[in-house]
Write a protein that holds these residues in place. Structure first.
Motif, PDB file in Angstrom:
ATOM      1  N   LEU A   1       0.824  -1.208   0.000  1.00 59.47           N
ATOM      2  CA  LEU A   1       0.000   0.000   0.000  1.00 59.47           C
ATOM      3  C   LEU A   1       0.861   1.262   0.000  1.00 59.47           C
ATOM      4  CD1 LEU A   1      -2.806  -1.094   2.476  1.00 59.47           C
ATOM      5  CD2 LEU A   1      -3.008  -0.777   0.002  1.00 59.47           C
ATOM      6  N   ARG A   2       1.957   1.246   0.753  1.00 62.43           N
ATOM      7  CA  ARG A   2       2.868   2.400   0.761  1.00 62.43           C
ATOM      8  C   ARG A   2       3.498   2.594  -0.609  1.00 62.43           C
ATOM      9  NH1 ARG A   2       4.065   0.846   5.927  1.00 62.43           N
ATOM     10  NH2 ARG A   2       5.852  -0.388   5.269  1.00 62.43           N
ATOM     11  N   GLU A   3       3.861   1.499  -1.258  1.00 66.07           N
ATOM     12  CA  GLU A   3       4.477   1.603  -2.590  1.00 66.07           C
ATOM     13  C   GLU A   3       3.467   2.137  -3.605  1.00 66.07           C
ATOM     14  OE1 GLU A   3       7.239   1.618  -5.590  1.00 66.07           O
ATOM     15  OE2 GLU A   3       7.532   1.485  -3.424  1.00 66.07           O
ATOM     16  N   ILE A   4       2.226   1.691  -3.535  1.00 70.29           N
ATOM     17  CA  ILE A   4       1.185   2.218  -4.432  1.00 70.29           C
ATOM     18  C   ILE A   4       1.017   3.714  -4.182  1.00 70.29           C
ATOM     19  CG2 ILE A   4      -1.300   2.177  -4.923  1.00 70.29           C
ATOM     20  CD1 ILE A   4      -1.145  -0.882  -4.433  1.00 70.29           C
ATOM     21  N   GLY A   5       0.974   4.101  -2.921  1.00 69.97           N
ATOM     22  CA  GLY A   5       0.867   5.527  -2.586  1.00 69.97           C
ATOM     23  C   GLY A   5       2.046   6.322  -3.113  1.00 69.97           C
ATOM     24  N   ASP A   6       3.247   5.773  -2.967  1.00 69.17           N
ATOM     25  CA  ASP A   6       4.442   6.456  -3.487  1.00 69.17           C
ATOM     26  C   ASP A   6       4.362   6.632  -4.995  1.00 69.17           C
ATOM     27  OD1 ASP A   6       5.505   6.564  -0.934  1.00 69.17           O
ATOM     28  OD2 ASP A   6       6.906   4.890  -1.241  1.00 69.17           O
ATOM     29  N   ARG A   7       3.879   5.616  -5.669  1.00 69.22           N
ATOM     30  CA  ARG A   7       3.778   5.701  -7.135  1.00 69.22           C
ATOM     31  C   ARG A   7       2.719   6.714  -7.557  1.00 69.22           C
ATOM     32  NH1 ARG A   7       4.695  -0.515  -9.259  1.00 69.22           N
ATOM     33  NH2 ARG A   7       6.586  -0.884  -8.025  1.00 69.22           N
ATOM     34  N   LEU A   8       1.600   6.738  -6.852  1.00 67.99           N
ATOM     35  CA  LEU A   8       0.579   7.745  -7.160  1.00 67.99           C
ATOM     36  C   LEU A   8       1.150   9.152  -6.973  1.00 67.99           C
ATOM     37  CD1 LEU A   8      -2.551   6.114  -5.477  1.00 67.99           C
ATOM     38  CD2 LEU A   8      -2.206   6.488  -7.938  1.00 67.99           C
ATOM     39  N   ARG A   9       1.863   9.366  -5.866  1.00 68.09           N
ATOM     40  CA  ARG A   9       2.486  10.671  -5.605  1.00 68.09           C
ATOM     41  C   ARG A   9       3.512  11.004  -6.693  1.00 68.09           C
ATOM     42  NH1 ARG A   9       4.274   9.811  -0.937  1.00 68.09           N
ATOM     43  NH2 ARG A   9       6.317   9.131  -1.591  1.00 68.09           N
ATOM     44  N   ASP A  10       4.321  10.021  -7.103  1.00 69.34           N
ATOM     45  CA  ASP A  10       5.327  10.255  -8.142  1.00 69.34           C
ATOM     46  C   ASP A  10       4.684  10.665  -9.468  1.00 69.34           C
ATOM     47  OD1 ASP A  10       7.304   9.651  -6.297  1.00 69.34           O
ATOM     48  OD2 ASP A  10       7.654   7.618  -7.065  1.00 69.34           O
ATOM     49  N   TYR A  11       3.582  10.008  -9.834  1.00 69.94           N
ATOM     50  CA  TYR A  11       2.878  10.392 -11.062  1.00 69.94           C
ATOM     51  C   TYR A  11       2.326  11.805 -10.955  1.00 69.94           C
ATOM     52  CZ  TYR A  11       3.079   5.853 -13.373  1.00 69.94           C
ATOM     53  OH  TYR A  11       3.509   4.721 -13.996  1.00 69.94           O
ATOM     54  N   ARG A  12       1.768  12.124  -9.788  1.00 66.73           N
ATOM     55  CA  ARG A  12       1.222  13.476  -9.594  1.00 66.73           C
ATOM     56  C   ARG A  12       2.326  14.523  -9.707  1.00 66.73           C
ATOM     57  NH1 ARG A  12       1.278  16.751  -5.413  1.00 66.73           N
ATOM     58  NH2 ARG A  12       1.820  15.166  -3.872  1.00 66.73           N
TER      59      ARG A  12
END
Length: 106
Positions: A13-24
């Motif tokens: 879940l943290r990695e998914i969140g990190d990836r969402l933030r990186d895309y943003r």
């Protein structure tokens, strides 16, 4: 980080969140602008980026707003159908699973 089968659920879940933030951030967007385009609150985006167990609906909305919805196809592709299954089903789509019969061979 890669998401491996050995990762715990909170790590994934943290990695998914990190990836969402990186895309943003890659798109130079603020949390508020992404939240507005996704139709969610700013706090929802913050929680999703923190890996705080976002709902699947939230992830879909965020990916759509980021122009990355097609990533879900790679995430969960349709299962392949073997040629033997096609013959056994005779063109019908499978509707349910059945429990395996117990092995009665001695």
């Amino acid at each position: 980080m890669r998401i491996l089968s050995t990762a715990t659920t909170p790590e994934v879940l943290r990695e998914i969140g990190d990836r969402l933030r990186d895309y943003r951030l890659q798109q130079n967007r603020t949390i508020d602008s992404l939240a507005q385009d996704a139709g969610v609150g700013s706090s929802t985006v913050k929680r999703a980026e923190a890996g705080d167990n976002p709902t699947l609906e939230t992830v879909v909305r965020l990916l759509r707003a980021l122009g990355r919805l097609e990533a879900l196809d790679a995430f969960l592709p349709p299962p392949p159908v073997s040629p033997l299954q096609l013959v056994a089903q005779a063109g019908r789509e499978r509707q349910r699973a059945r429990p395996k019969k117990p092995d009665t061979t001695p």
